[in-house]
Write an enzyme that holds these catalytic residues in place. Structure first.
Site, PDB file in Angstrom:
ATOM      1  CD  GLN A  77      -5.453 -87.133  10.653  1.00 14.92           C
ATOM      2  OE1 GLN A  77      -4.722 -86.149  10.691  1.00 14.92           O
ATOM      3  NE2 GLN A  77      -6.054 -87.519   9.554  1.00 14.92           N
ATOM      4  CG  ASP A  78      -3.605 -92.365  12.159  1.00 15.68           C
ATOM      5  OD1 ASP A  78      -3.664 -93.168  11.238  1.00 15.68           O
ATOM      6  OD2 ASP A  78      -2.769 -91.446  12.181  1.00 15.68           O
ATOM      7  N   PRO A  79      -2.773 -93.195  15.708  1.00 18.86           N
ATOM      8  CG  PRO A  79      -3.342 -95.009  17.042  1.00 18.86           C
ATOM      9  CD  PRO A  79      -3.799 -94.243  15.845  1.00 18.86           C
ATOM     10  N   GLY A 145      -3.460 -93.948   8.859  1.00 20.41           N
ATOM     11  CA  GLY A 145      -4.851 -93.760   8.479  1.00 20.41           C
ATOM     12  C   GLY A 145      -5.588 -95.024   8.106  1.00 20.41           C
TER      13      GLY A 145
END
Length: 250
Positions: A77-79, A145
């Site tokens: 999804q995100d780092p 996010g």
């Protein structure tokens, strides 16, 4: 002292310009170029305001692979949003970082059928054609996010679609609802294999409808690749990691 994985000012644009031609072509598509310009403007503004942004190498997942080289796609999804963690490869962290819970569950699932990986850095998978792509490629320190909805999804959707258009057989491992929403980017008649399960996070790994625990995705991926005359992925990661370590340094 954690690895310094902070993104430097102007680095994002420079890294995009240095990507292999097949990926730059995607970024040059009009809608994608507009989205990336929006991302770039936001990232540079936040850096100028003093925000800490990770990772230092947002496009690292693309540096070693052209679309035709990709054999397996794993979407994140995100780092990771802590210092020294994110490397630009979904789920991967430096070896001296504590193993994150989701990665620990991934290793547990691998260990059902193969030797358990001993390194947290998943660079060896990338060397074997595994694309470890987050759908948002940057994040601010301590704010998960934080760069979602800024245009990254348009960029990474186009990258995923480009991989799916390549005719060489590929396996898409979609863990969790966020990744599974990207299945629409993989044409049903493209000849690829899509395997879906819950996210490996401890919050969802054992839940229905398809628990990650016991999903057998790593075994199924290798069986499918071998049926098509391809080498299996060494999920243990030992055969490539030691000799390639320097090339993948941050």
């Amino acid at each position: 002292m954690p690895n310094d994985n902070r993104l430097a000012p102007a680095a994002l644009a420079a890294q995009a310009a240095a990507l292999p031609a097949a990926w730059r072509h995607v970024l040059e598509q009009p809608a994608v170029a507009r989205a990336f310009a929006s991302v770039l403007g936001h990232v540079e503004q936040r850096l100028a305001e003093g925000a800490v942004v990770y990772p230092a190498t947002p496009f690292r997942a693309l540096d070693q692979l052209a679309p035709a080289d990709v054999r397996v796609v794993i979407l994140g999804q995100d780092p990771y949003h802590g210092p020294g963690q994110a490397q630009g490869l979904a789920f991967s962290v430096p070896d001296d970082c504590k193993c994150p819970p989701s990665l620990r569950n991934i290793f547990n699932e691998i260990a059902v059928d193969y030797p358990r990986p001993t390194r947290h850095d998943l660079s060896a998978w990338t060397r074997q054609g595994v694309l470890l792509l987050n759908t948002s490629l940057t994040v601010e320190d301590g704010q998960p996010g934080s760069h979602a909805k800024r245009g990254w999804e348009t960029v990474t959707d186009a990258l995923i679609a480009e991989v799916a258009r390549d005719p060489s057989p590929k396996v898409f491992l979609l863990w969790g609802a966020h990744a599974q929403a990207k299945q629409a980017l993989v044409p049903a008649d493209a000849g690829h294999l899509v395997l879906a399960a819950n996210h490996p996070s401890p919050l969802s790994a054992r839940r229905p409808p398809v628990p990650f625990v016991g999903c057998g995705h790593f075994r199924q991926t290798n069986a499918w690749l071998q049926q098509r005359g391809q080498k299996p992925v060494d999920w243990s990661g030992e055969q490539n990691n030691a000799s390639r370590q320097g090339k993948f340094a941050l």
